[in-house]
Design an enzyme around this catalytic site. Structure first.
Site, PDB file in Angstrom:
ATOM      1  N   HIS A   1      -2.837   0.628   6.914  1.00 38.59           N
ATOM      2  CA  HIS A   1      -2.992   0.783   5.479  1.00 38.59           C
ATOM      3  C   HIS A   1      -2.722   2.236   5.105  1.00 38.59           C
ATOM      4  O   HIS A   1      -2.789   3.125   5.950  1.00 38.59           O
ATOM      5  CB  HIS A   1      -4.434   0.387   5.087  1.00 38.59           C
TER       6      HIS A   1
ATOM      7  N   CYS B   1       0.794  -1.232   0.000  1.00 37.76           N
ATOM      8  CA  CYS B   1       0.000   0.000   0.000  1.00 37.76           C
ATOM      9  C   CYS B   1       0.824   1.278   0.000  1.00 37.76           C
ATOM     10  O   CYS B   1       0.538   2.212  -0.749  1.00 37.76           O
ATOM     11  CB  CYS B   1      -0.972  -0.013   1.163  1.00 37.76           C
TER      12      CYS B   1
ATOM     13  N   ASP C   1      -8.078   4.476  -3.583  1.00 38.41           N
ATOM     14  CA  ASP C   1      -7.149   3.515  -2.990  1.00 38.41           C
ATOM     15  C   ASP C   1      -6.454   2.748  -4.101  1.00 38.41           C
ATOM     16  O   ASP C   1      -6.995   1.804  -4.658  1.00 38.41           O
ATOM     17  CB  ASP C   1      -7.901   2.552  -2.075  1.00 38.41           C
TER      18      ASP C   1
END
Lengths: 344, 680
Positions: B457, B413, B473
Site C-alpha cells: 500500500h 493507492c 491516507d
C-alpha cells in the site's frame, strides 16, 4: 638406498606390530583365561570408528560448513540428525555385543594336514537379536553370523592344516560393525579349547615291507580262535558279529578278544621302520587305524608310556592322543597375526 | 576382483534398497535441475536396476570414466563452472548415479549411500518447505535402512529394517534438537556470496511509479506474518511502514535512506503499546516493515531520521524480529522540521501539474492558512464522483498528476498518494509518500496476521507544526473498504476483475474446503518458518538470554550443550529403567496379592503394603480380625515354604495348591462387636 629404506620400513613395521601386540596383551591381561565360557560385559568391549566412520565424519563436517555458509537451517537440522544417528551408532554397535555369552566347543581332532575348524557358541540372554558378529583368530575371520533373541548360534572358523601336536586356542576376537558399519566394536576372548592334531597316517608297509610278514600270521591265528562270546553292545564293530549265532538264537552276539591275551597286537615304537620321530608317529598312527578297522584289540608301546591293550573308539582316541601329545608341550595355534584392518 | 557372478554376491546385499533410497533422495531435484541431469540420473539408476535383476556385471571402468567425463563437460557447458550451488548439485547428482551404476562391492554401496545424504542436503538450496522436510525424513529413513542392510550380514526382513532404521532416526531427534538450539551459530557466509543464485523475491521497490505496486497487487505470496503479543490492533490502524519517499521528479517518487540515525521515541502511554513478532520473508533489501509508529526496534535495526527502519544487512534469509508500536503517536512532533527537510518535503518540479496547482491556489484562497481544511478539501475531492478505485487503471501519459486528477480519475493507492502529495506540496504543506503494507488476512488458526505482497500500500504523511508527521491516507477517502477490510474487502466494481485468491465469500463448499485446507497449510508453514527456518544467531542469543546465558561466550555454549545432553542422558536412563522388564510375579506372589485384595475389600486398611513383610501383615490382620487368623496363618506358612524353602517340585505344587485354596476361602465372618482399627 632403496633396499635400505625398505628394510627400515619393515623394521618399523615389525616393531609397530610388536608394540601393538604388547598393548593388546596388556589390555587383555584380565581375560587371558576365560575357561570355557565368558560373558561380554562393558569392561571388555572396545569400540572405535572404522574407515567408513571417519569418512562419514568428514562428510558431516562439510555439511556443517555448508549449513553455516548458507545459513541454511534445514541443512543444520539434517546434519545434526545424522550426527545424532552416528553418535547413537556407538550405542547400537556396543549393544550388539553386550551381554553376549560365548563358550568354546570341543574341537574335533584332525590328522595332520587336514583342515580343522574351531567353533564357539554365541548365546543371547537379553532377548535381543544380534546381527553380523564375526569371529577372528589371528588373520582368519569367519563369515558374519546372527544370533536370534534368547537363542544361540555356533560360529565356526575354518583354519589351515597344521602339523601334529596339541594346541591351545589363541586369543579370539569377536567383533561387529552392525548396524551402520561406521564403528567397529570388539572383544578379546581367552576361551580355552584343546586342539588335537594326530599324526598323518603313513603305512609302514608301504615304507618297509618286513612289517607285512610279521602282521600276517598273527591275523590268521587270531581269526581261527574265538576266545570270548558276549552279547552285542551298541558301538561294537559289525565285522565281529556272530552271524551264525544270530541265525541260531535270534540274538546278536559278538566275538571279543580278551585284552592281554596272546592275540593282542602290540603297536610298538621301537619296531617302526623309521628313524625320525614324526615318521614313526605317523606309522604308529596308521597301525592304530588299521587295528581298529579290523576290530582287533591292541596296545601301544611308546618310549615313555605304555597304553594297555584295548579296543574300540575310546581306545583309539587314547592311542591317537598319546601320539599327538608325544613330546609336545601344548602351544597356541601358530596363526599369523596381521595388523587388523577395519573393513567397511 | 571382478569375477563373474560376484555381483550378486552377499557383498551386494542392500543394493536393492539403495536402488530405491537414492532415487527417492534425488527426486526433489527433478524440479530444479536441467532435464539432462534428471534423464542421466534416471537412466543410470534404471540401467543398474536392470543389470542387477538380470544378474549382469556393471559397465567396465573405461566406460564409466567416459560417462563421468561427459557429465562433467555437460555441467561445465551448462553453468560455466563445476562449483557453486547449482553446478555443484548437478555434478553431485550425476556422480551419485554413476557411482551406483558402477557398484561392484560393499564399499561402493556405502559411498553411494553417503553421497545420498549429501544429495538430500543440497535439496535445501532450492526448497525449504515443510513438505521437503518430510521428504528428507523419508529419504534419510530409506538411506539408513539400506546402510543397515549392507552391514547386516544376512538379508533382514523388511519390517525389521524399517523398524531398526526408524528407531535410529527417532533416537537421533533429541540430538538434532539440542544441537540445533545450542550449537554455536555464526552469521554466514564463511566464503563467497552464497545468495548470488538465490531466487529473487518480491519486495517493495525503492521507487514509486504508476504500475509498480500493481504488480505486487497480483502477487499472493506471503510477504510477512505477524503475531501480536496481546492486543491486536484494528485493521484500519495496521499500517506497516517500509519505505519513505520524499523526492519527486514530476512523475516518479524515490525512496531516501535518511541522513542519520535517531533514537526510537519512548511510548507515551504503556497501555497503548502493541508488541508483536514479525516473520519476514527474504526481501534482499535492508528495510524492515514496522507497525506505525515504532517505539521499540530489534537490536540490529536502526531508526533513520526520515522514520524508516533499516537493518544492518540485507535480508537474504527469512528473519524474525520483535518490535513495539504506539498506534496513537506520530513521531517527531516535539521538534520543528529543519529548514532543509522542509524544503525537501516541499520540492516540486516547476513544470509539474499546472492544473492542479491552479486548483490548490483556489483552495488556499478559500481556506486561508488552515492547512487541515486544505487537506480535507483534497480528500473530499477524491471522495466525490467520478473518482474511483480500480486495480486496472488506464495508463497515464504526459503529466501524471494532472492527467489522473482531471482526466482518467481512476486508480489505486499509488495514484491517490502521489496526486495527494503533489496537491499538498503545491499548497506549501510538507508531504511525503510512505509505502508499506496495509490490511492483511487474519488467520484464525494460529492467530496471526498474514500479509501478502498484494497487501502492499502507499499513503502519505503531512507535516503539521506541533503535531509532526501526520498520516493521511487518500485511498481511505475513495475506497474505505480497502482500509477497513484490506485488499480482500474489494468486491470489484463494474466489470472489474478482482484477483481470484481474494474471493472468499459466496463460494461453494468445495471452495470453502479448499480455503480451509489452505489456512491449515499456511498455519503449518508459518509454524515451520517461525520456529525452524527463522532461527538465526539473533534468535539464538535471545533463547540463551532466556536462561541467563550468553550465546557469544563459549563457556555458556558448553554449559548449554552440557545441560541439554545431560538432560537427555537422564531421560534415556529413566526410559531404559522403565523399559527393563520387571520380574514376573511368581504364582505365590500373585496369590498373596489376590488374598490381600480380597481382605482389603472386606475391610479397608488391611491390604498388604507394597514392602510389608508377610509376617508383619498377618500380625496386623490377626489384631484387627481374629476370625481370619487360621486363614492367614496357614497362608503365611505355605507362602514361606513355597517361596523360600528349597523344595522338590511336587512339594512346591502342594504348597501352591494350598495357597490357592486359602486365597479363595470364605472371608465373610463378620467381626462381632469388634471395632476395626484403621491401620495406615
Amino acid at each position: 638406498m632403496r633396499a635400505g629404506s625398505l628394510a627400515l620400513h619393515k623394521r618399523f613395521r615389525s616393531q609397530g606390530q610388536r608394540l601393538r601386540e604388547g598393548v593388546i596383551r596388556w589390555i587383555t591381561r584380565r581375560h587371558r583365561d576365560d575357561g570355557s565360557e565368558a560373558t561380554l560385559g562393558r569392561d571388555r568391549i572396545y569400540i572405535l570408528p572404522t574407515r567408513a566412520g571417519y569418512t562419514l565424519l568428514a562428510i558431516l563436517g562439510v555439511m556443517l560448513l555448508g549449513a553455516i555458509n548458507y545459513s541454511n537451517n534445514m541443512a543444520f537440522l539434517l546434519t545434526f540428525l545424522l550426527v545424532g544417528i552416528g553418535h547413537n551408532a556407538i550405542w547400537y554397535t556396543h549393544r550388539n555385543l553386550l551381554g553376549l555369552k560365548v563358550s568354546s566347543l570341543p574341537t574335533t581332532p584332525v590328522f595332520a594336514g587336514q583342515p580343522l575348524s574351531v567353533s564357539l557358541r554365541l548365546e543371547d540372554t537379553r532377548g535381543r537379536d544380534r546381527e553380523a558378529l564375526h569371529l577372528s583368530i589371528g588373520e582368519y575371520t569367519s563369515v558374519p553370523v546372527a544370533v536370534p533373541a534368547r537363542g544361540q548360534q555356533v560360529v565356526s572358523l575354518p583354519l589351515p592344516p597344521l602339523g601334529r601336536g596339541v594346541y591351545r586356542l589363541p586369543r579370539q576376537h569377536l567383533g561387529t560393525q552392525y548396524p551402520l558399519g561406521i564403528l567397529n566394536a570388539w572383544s578379546w576372548l581367552g576361551l580355552a579349547a584343546e586342539i588335537l592334531v594326530y599324526p598323518q597316517p603313513v603305512d609302514p608297509g608301504a615304507a618297509h615291507t618286513g612289517l607285512g610278514d610279521e602282521a600276517g600270521p598273527q591275523r590268521r591265528q587270531e581269526a581261527s580262535t574265538p576266545d570270548h562270546i558276549r552279547p552285542y553292545r551298541p558301538g561294537d564293530p559289525p565285522g565281529r558279529i556272530l552271524w551264525k549265532a544270530l541265525a541260531r538264537t535270534g540274538k546278536l552276539h559278538i566275538r571279543e578278544t580278551v585284552a592281554g591275551g596272546r592275540d593282542t597286537l602290540w603297536i610298538d615304537w621301537s619296531s617302526m621302520p623309521a628313524s625320525d620321530t614324526e615318521t614313526r608317529l605317523s606309522m604308529l598312527c596308521h597301525q592304530i587305524l588299521a587295528a581298529e578297522a579290523e576290530g582287533r584289540a591292541w596296545g601301544l608301546r611308546l618310549p615313555d608310556q605304555i597304553l594297555p591293550p584295548g579296543q574300540g573308539p575310546a581306545q583309539r582316541e587314547r592311542g591317537l592322543r598319546a601320539l599327538a601329545e608325544f613330546r609336545f608341550e601344548p602351544i597356541p595355534l601358530p596363526i599369523p597375526e596381521t595388523p587388523r584392518r577395519t573393513k567397511e | 576382483m571382478n569375477r563373474a557372478g560376484q555381483h550378486r554376491s552377499p557383498e551386494l546385499r542392500g543394493l536393492e534398497l539403495a536402488l530405491l533410497a537414492l532415487p527417492v533422495a534425488a527426486l526433489p531435484h527433478a524440479w530444479h535441475q536441467p532435464p539432462w541431469v534428471t534423464l542421466l540420473v534416471a537412466a543410470a539408476i534404471l540401467l543398474r536396476t536392470w543389470l542387477h535383476l538380470r544378474d549382469r556385471r556393471p559397465p567396465a571402468l573405461g566406460l564409466m570414466a567416459l560417462l563421468a567425463a561427459f557429465a562433467g563437460a555437460m555441467t561445465f557447458l551448462q553453468y560455466g563452472t563445476l562449483f557453486g550451488q547449482e553446478a555443484g548439485t548437478a555434478l553431485l547428482l550425476v556422480m551419485m548415479a554413476l557411482k551406483l551404476l558402477e557398484t561392484r562391492n560393499r564399499r561402493d554401496i556405502v559411498i553411494g549411500l553417503f553421497l545420498g545424504y549429501f544429495v538430500v542436503v543440497t535439496t535445501y538450496f532450492f526448497d525449504q518447505s515443510l513438505l521437503i522436510a518430510a521428504w528428507s525424513l523419508l529419504s534419510a529413513w530409506l538411506l539408513t535402512a539400506a546402510l543397515v542392510q549392507v552391514h547386516a550380514g544376512r538379508a533382514l526382513e523388511r519390517w525389521r529394517l524399517a523398524k531398526q532404521s526408524g528407531w535410529m532416526i527417532v533416537h537421533a531427534l533429541p540430538f538434532m534438537l539440542i544441537l540445533f538450539l545450542a550449537f554455536p551459530r555464526v552469521q554466514g557466509p564463511l566464503w563467497g556470496d552464497p545468495q548470488r543464485d538465490e531466487v529473487a523475491t518480491t519486495a517493495l521497490s525503492g521507487e514509486l511509479n504508476p504500475g509498480d505496486i500493481a504488480e505486487l497487487l497480483q502477487d499472493q505470496t506471503t510477504a510477512m506474518r505477524v503475531q501480536f503479543h496481546d492486543t491486536v490492533p484494528p485493521p484500519p490502524a495496521q499500517y506497516w511502514r517500509a519505505l519513505v519517499m520524499t523526492d519527486f521528479d514530476g512523475r516518479r517518487w524515490q525512496a531516501e535512506g535518511g541522513q542519520s540515525s535517531i533514537e526510537v521515541p519512548e511510548a507515551d502511554d504503556p497501555d497503548n503499546v502493541v508488541a508483536y513478532t514479525a516473520t519476514l520473508e527474504p526481501t534482499r533489501v535492508r528495510y524492515l516493515p514496522v507497525l506505525d509508529y515504532p517505539v521499540s526496534l530489534p537490536d540490529n535495526a536502526e531508526y533513520r531520521d526520515n522514520h524508516q527502519v533499516i537493518r544492518d544487512r540485507r535480508i537474504v534469509n527469512r528473519i524474525q524480529y520483535d518490535a513495539e508500536a504506539d498506534l496513537s503517536r506520530p513521531p517527531g512532533g516535539e521538534e520543528a522540521l529543519s529548514s532543509s527537510a522542509r524544503e525537501r518535503a516541499l520540492e516540486l518540479p516547476p513544470s509539474a501539474a499546472p492544473r492542479s496547482r491552479a486548483e490548490v491556489a483556489l483552495w488556499r484562497a478559500t481556506h486561508g492558512d488552515d492547512d487541515r481544511a486544505i487537506i480535507q478539501a483534497a480528500l473530499d475531492r477524491f471522495a466525490a464522483a467520478p473518482y474511483r478505485y480500480t486495480l486496472q487503471p488506464p495508463t497515464l501519459a504526459g503529466d501524471v498528476t494532472d492527467q489522473f486528477l482531471f482526466e482518467t480519475q481512476a486508480g489505486y493507492c499509488e495514484h491517490y498518494a502521489s496526486a495527494f502529495a503533489v496537491l499538498m506540496r503545491s499548497a506549501g504543506i510538507p508531504t511525503r509518500v510512505v509505502t508499506g503494507y496495509q490490511g492483511g488476512e487474519w488467520m484464525q488458526r494460529g492467530e496471526y496476521l498474514r500479509l501478502r505482497n498484494a497487501d502492499a500500500h502507499a499513503w502519505n504523511e503531512v507535516w503539521l507544526d506541533g503535531e509532526g508527521w501526520i498520516r493521511v491516507d487518500p485511498t481511505a477517502a475513495i475506497a474505505p473498504e480497502r482500509i477497513e477490510a484490506g485488499i480482500g474487502g474489494l468486491t470489484g466494481g463494474e466489470g472489474e476483475s478482482v484477483p481470484d485468491f481474494l474471493r472468499r465469500d459466496g463460494l461453494g463448499w468445495v471452495q470453502q474446503l479448499r480455503f480451509g485446507f489452505e489456512d491449515w497449510r499456511d498455519f503449518a508453514r508459518f509454524r515451520w518458518e517461525s520456529w525452524v527456518l527463522a532461527f538465526d544467531p539473533e534468535r539464538q542469543r535471545e533463547l540463551f538470554a532466556h536462561f541467563g546465558l550468553d550465546a557469544t561466550d563459549w563457556r555458556d555454549v558448553v554449559t548449554a550443550l552440557g545441560a541439554g545432553f545431560g538432560l537427555l542422558a537422564v531421560a534415556a536412563l529413566a526410559w531404559a529403567g522403565w523399559r527393563r522388564p520387571r520380574r514376573p510375579l511368581d504364582a505365590a506372589d500373585r496369590l498373596l496379592q489376590r488374598l490381600s485384595r480380597r481382605i482389603e475389600r472386606q475391610q479397608t486398611g488391611l491390604g498388604r503394603h507394597a514392602h510389608e513383610p508377610v509376617v508383619t501383615w498377618t500380625r496386623r490382620i490377626k489384631a484387627a480380625r481374629p476370625d481370619l487368623a487360621p486363614i492367614v496363618d496357614a497362608f503365611a506358612e505355605h507362602y514361606n515354604l513355597a517361596r523360600f524353602a528349597p523344595a522338590r517340585p511336587d512339594d512346591q505344587a502342594g504348597h501352591l495348591m494350598a495357597l490357592r485354596r486359602l486365597a479363595a476361602s470364605d472371608l465373610r465372618k463378620p467381626p462381632v462387636g469388634q471395632p476395626a482399627p484403621r491401620t495406615t
